[in-house]
Structure formats: C-alpha cells, structure tokens
Write a protein that holds these residues in place. Structure first.
Motif, mmCIF file in Angstrom:
data_model
loop_
_atom_site.group_PDB
_atom_site.id
_atom_site.type_symbol
_atom_site.label_atom_id
_atom_site.label_comp_id
_atom_site.label_asym_id
_atom_site.label_seq_id
_atom_site.Cartn_x
_atom_site.Cartn_y
_atom_site.Cartn_z
ATOM 1 N N LEU A 1 -3.513 -0.956 -2.531
ATOM 2 C CA LEU A 1 -4.130 -0.384 -1.338
ATOM 3 C C LEU A 1 -3.224 0.661 -0.705
ATOM 4 O O LEU A 1 -3.686 1.716 -0.252
ATOM 5 C CB LEU A 1 -4.449 -1.486 -0.325
ATOM 6 C CG LEU A 1 -5.502 -2.496 -0.773
ATOM 7 C CD1 LEU A 1 -5.523 -3.678 0.186
ATOM 8 C CD2 LEU A 1 -6.870 -1.858 -0.883
ATOM 9 N N TYR A 2 -1.927 0.382 -0.674
ATOM 10 C CA TYR A 2 -0.954 1.327 -0.125
ATOM 11 C C TYR A 2 -0.990 2.639 -0.914
ATOM 12 O O TYR A 2 -1.008 3.728 -0.327
ATOM 13 C CB TYR A 2 0.450 0.724 -0.154
ATOM 14 C CG TYR A 2 1.511 1.703 0.300
ATOM 15 C CD1 TYR A 2 1.805 1.846 1.647
ATOM 16 C CD2 TYR A 2 2.195 2.487 -0.614
ATOM 17 C CE1 TYR A 2 2.760 2.754 2.072
ATOM 18 C CE2 TYR A 2 3.146 3.400 -0.199
ATOM 19 C CZ TYR A 2 3.424 3.529 1.138
ATOM 20 O OH TYR A 2 4.358 4.439 1.551
ATOM 21 N N GLU A 3 -1.021 2.538 -2.235
ATOM 22 C CA GLU A 3 -1.049 3.743 -3.080
ATOM 23 C C GLU A 3 -2.330 4.544 -2.854
ATOM 24 O O GLU A 3 -2.298 5.774 -2.794
ATOM 25 C CB GLU A 3 -0.901 3.372 -4.556
ATOM 26 C CG GLU A 3 0.491 2.916 -4.936
ATOM 27 C CD GLU A 3 1.562 3.955 -4.636
ATOM 28 O OE1 GLU A 3 1.343 5.156 -4.896
ATOM 29 O OE2 GLU A 3 2.627 3.575 -4.115
ATOM 30 N N LYS A 4 -3.454 3.862 -2.715
ATOM 31 C CA LYS A 4 -4.715 4.552 -2.444
ATOM 32 C C LYS A 4 -4.656 5.221 -1.074
ATOM 33 O O LYS A 4 -5.092 6.364 -0.914
ATOM 34 C CB LYS A 4 -5.883 3.566 -2.518
ATOM 35 C CG LYS A 4 -7.232 4.206 -2.335
ATOM 36 C CD LYS A 4 -7.535 5.173 -3.444
ATOM 37 C CE LYS A 4 -8.922 5.771 -3.290
ATOM 38 N NZ LYS A 4 -9.198 6.810 -4.264
ATOM 39 N N ALA A 5 -4.089 4.539 -0.089
ATOM 40 C CA ALA A 5 -3.942 5.114 1.248
ATOM 41 C C ALA A 5 -3.039 6.349 1.204
ATOM 42 O O ALA A 5 -3.285 7.336 1.899
ATOM 43 C CB ALA A 5 -3.387 4.069 2.219
ATOM 44 N N ARG A 6 -2.002 6.303 0.392
ATOM 45 C CA ARG A 6 -1.115 7.460 0.227
ATOM 46 C C ARG A 6 -1.883 8.625 -0.386
ATOM 47 O O ARG A 6 -1.767 9.764 0.057
ATOM 48 C CB ARG A 6 0.072 7.093 -0.662
ATOM 49 C CG ARG A 6 1.104 8.216 -0.797
ATOM 50 C CD ARG A 6 2.232 7.869 -1.749
ATOM 51 N NE ARG A 6 1.773 7.574 -3.096
ATOM 52 C CZ ARG A 6 1.383 8.495 -3.986
ATOM 53 N NH1 ARG A 6 1.379 9.762 -3.669
ATOM 54 N NH2 ARG A 6 0.991 8.136 -5.193
ATOM 55 N N LEU B 1 -4.944 -1.871 5.981
ATOM 56 C CA LEU B 1 -5.115 -0.862 4.931
ATOM 57 C C LEU B 1 -6.578 -0.792 4.490
ATOM 58 O O LEU B 1 -7.144 0.291 4.325
ATOM 59 C CB LEU B 1 -4.209 -1.158 3.726
ATOM 60 C CG LEU B 1 -2.732 -0.881 3.918
ATOM 61 C CD1 LEU B 1 -1.926 -1.515 2.800
ATOM 62 C CD2 LEU B 1 -2.471 0.623 3.975
ATOM 63 N N ILE B 2 -7.207 -1.946 4.312
ATOM 64 C CA ILE B 2 -8.613 -1.987 3.916
ATOM 65 C C ILE B 2 -9.476 -1.300 4.954
ATOM 66 O O ILE B 2 -10.315 -0.449 4.629
ATOM 67 C CB ILE B 2 -9.073 -3.448 3.696
ATOM 68 C CG1 ILE B 2 -8.407 -4.038 2.444
ATOM 69 C CG2 ILE B 2 -10.592 -3.533 3.576
ATOM 70 C CD1 ILE B 2 -8.593 -5.530 2.271
ATOM 71 N N THR B 3 -9.249 -1.613 6.222
ATOM 72 C CA THR B 3 -10.020 -1.004 7.309
ATOM 73 C C THR B 3 -9.807 0.501 7.342
ATOM 74 O O THR B 3 -10.768 1.266 7.470
ATOM 75 C CB THR B 3 -9.629 -1.641 8.656
ATOM 76 O OG1 THR B 3 -9.885 -3.049 8.584
ATOM 77 C CG2 THR B 3 -10.404 -1.026 9.804
ATOM 78 N N ALA B 4 -8.556 0.940 7.208
ATOM 79 C CA ALA B 4 -8.257 2.370 7.248
ATOM 80 C C ALA B 4 -8.906 3.098 6.072
ATOM 81 O O ALA B 4 -9.444 4.198 6.231
ATOM 82 C CB ALA B 4 -6.738 2.587 7.227
ATOM 83 N N LEU B 5 -8.876 2.497 4.894
ATOM 84 C CA LEU B 5 -9.493 3.131 3.725
ATOM 85 C C LEU B 5 -11.013 3.209 3.885
ATOM 86 O O LEU B 5 -11.622 4.213 3.505
ATOM 87 C CB LEU B 5 -9.137 2.359 2.448
ATOM 88 C CG LEU B 5 -7.709 2.543 1.971
ATOM 89 C CD1 LEU B 5 -7.331 1.484 0.953
ATOM 90 C CD2 LEU B 5 -7.523 3.939 1.384
ATOM 91 N N ARG B 6 -11.610 2.201 4.423
ATOM 92 C CA ARG B 6 -13.066 2.218 4.616
ATOM 93 C C ARG B 6 -13.494 3.217 5.677
ATOM 94 O O ARG B 6 -14.615 3.734 5.631
ATOM 95 C CB ARG B 6 -13.551 0.819 4.980
ATOM 96 C CG ARG B 6 -13.541 -0.105 3.798
ATOM 97 C CD ARG B 6 -14.277 -1.380 4.061
ATOM 98 N NE ARG B 6 -14.364 -2.143 2.823
ATOM 99 C CZ ARG B 6 -14.184 -3.448 2.740
ATOM 100 N NH1 ARG B 6 -13.948 -4.156 3.835
ATOM 101 N NH2 ARG B 6 -14.266 -4.053 1.593
ATOM 102 N N ASN B 7 -12.629 3.499 6.621
ATOM 103 C CA ASN B 7 -12.984 4.412 7.709
ATOM 104 C C ASN B 7 -12.460 5.832 7.498
ATOM 105 O O ASN B 7 -12.634 6.676 8.373
ATOM 106 C CB ASN B 7 -12.467 3.858 9.040
ATOM 107 C CG ASN B 7 -13.178 2.594 9.419
ATOM 108 O OD1 ASN B 7 -14.377 2.457 9.207
ATOM 109 N ND2 ASN B 7 -12.448 1.641 9.965
#
Length: 82
Positions: A55-60, A75-81
């Motif tokens: 998740l961290y790598e995807k967020a990066r 991280l999940i919430t941030a990626l979804r939004n």
C-alpha cells in the motif's frame, strides 16, 4: 479529435474521458499517465488483502503526501480517495 494536453499528459484520450466522467484534473492526469491503468481488468488484489508495504508503494506511485506516517487503514482510505 483528441486535444493535445501537453507533455504532462501521456494519454490525452483517456484523460479527456476521465474528465468527462467528472474527475478532477489531478486525478484524471494521474490515472491517464499510469501505464498500468485499465490493463488489470479488475484482477488487482483488494487493498485489505495487500501488505502495508504494498500500500505504501502504491501511495508513493500516485503521490500521496504523508504516507510514511500512515497506518494501513489510513493508506487504504487515502488511496481510495485519491
């Protein structure tokens, strides 16, 4: 005919389609510039099934700020939004 959005947009056609669906310029640009977008066909693992590191790598990759201090759920919430 697809408008040329300049060198910062890699896939002008996809960008325009996303903008017509109501996405923000930033989100449409991020998706249209990702070479993997649209190719997975819904076969990607759910965020909950991924490790915090994945998740961290995807967020990066998508440019989420503050990711190093986020929990897995954040991280999940941030990626979804994003």
């Amino acid at each position: 005919m697809t408008k040329d959005h300049g060198p910062s947009i890699k896939n002008d056609k996809k960008y325009e389609a996303l903008r017509k669906k109501g996405m923000s310029e930033k989100k449409a640009a991020r998706i249209s510039n990702d070479p993997n977008s649209g190719k997975k066909g819904g076969k990607a693992k759910d965020y909950e099934d991924r490790s915090k590191q994945e998740l961290y790598e995807k967020a990066r990759q998508v440019g989420i700020n503050g990711r190093s201090k986020m929990t897995k759920q954040e991280l999940i919430t941030a990626l979804r939004n994003s």
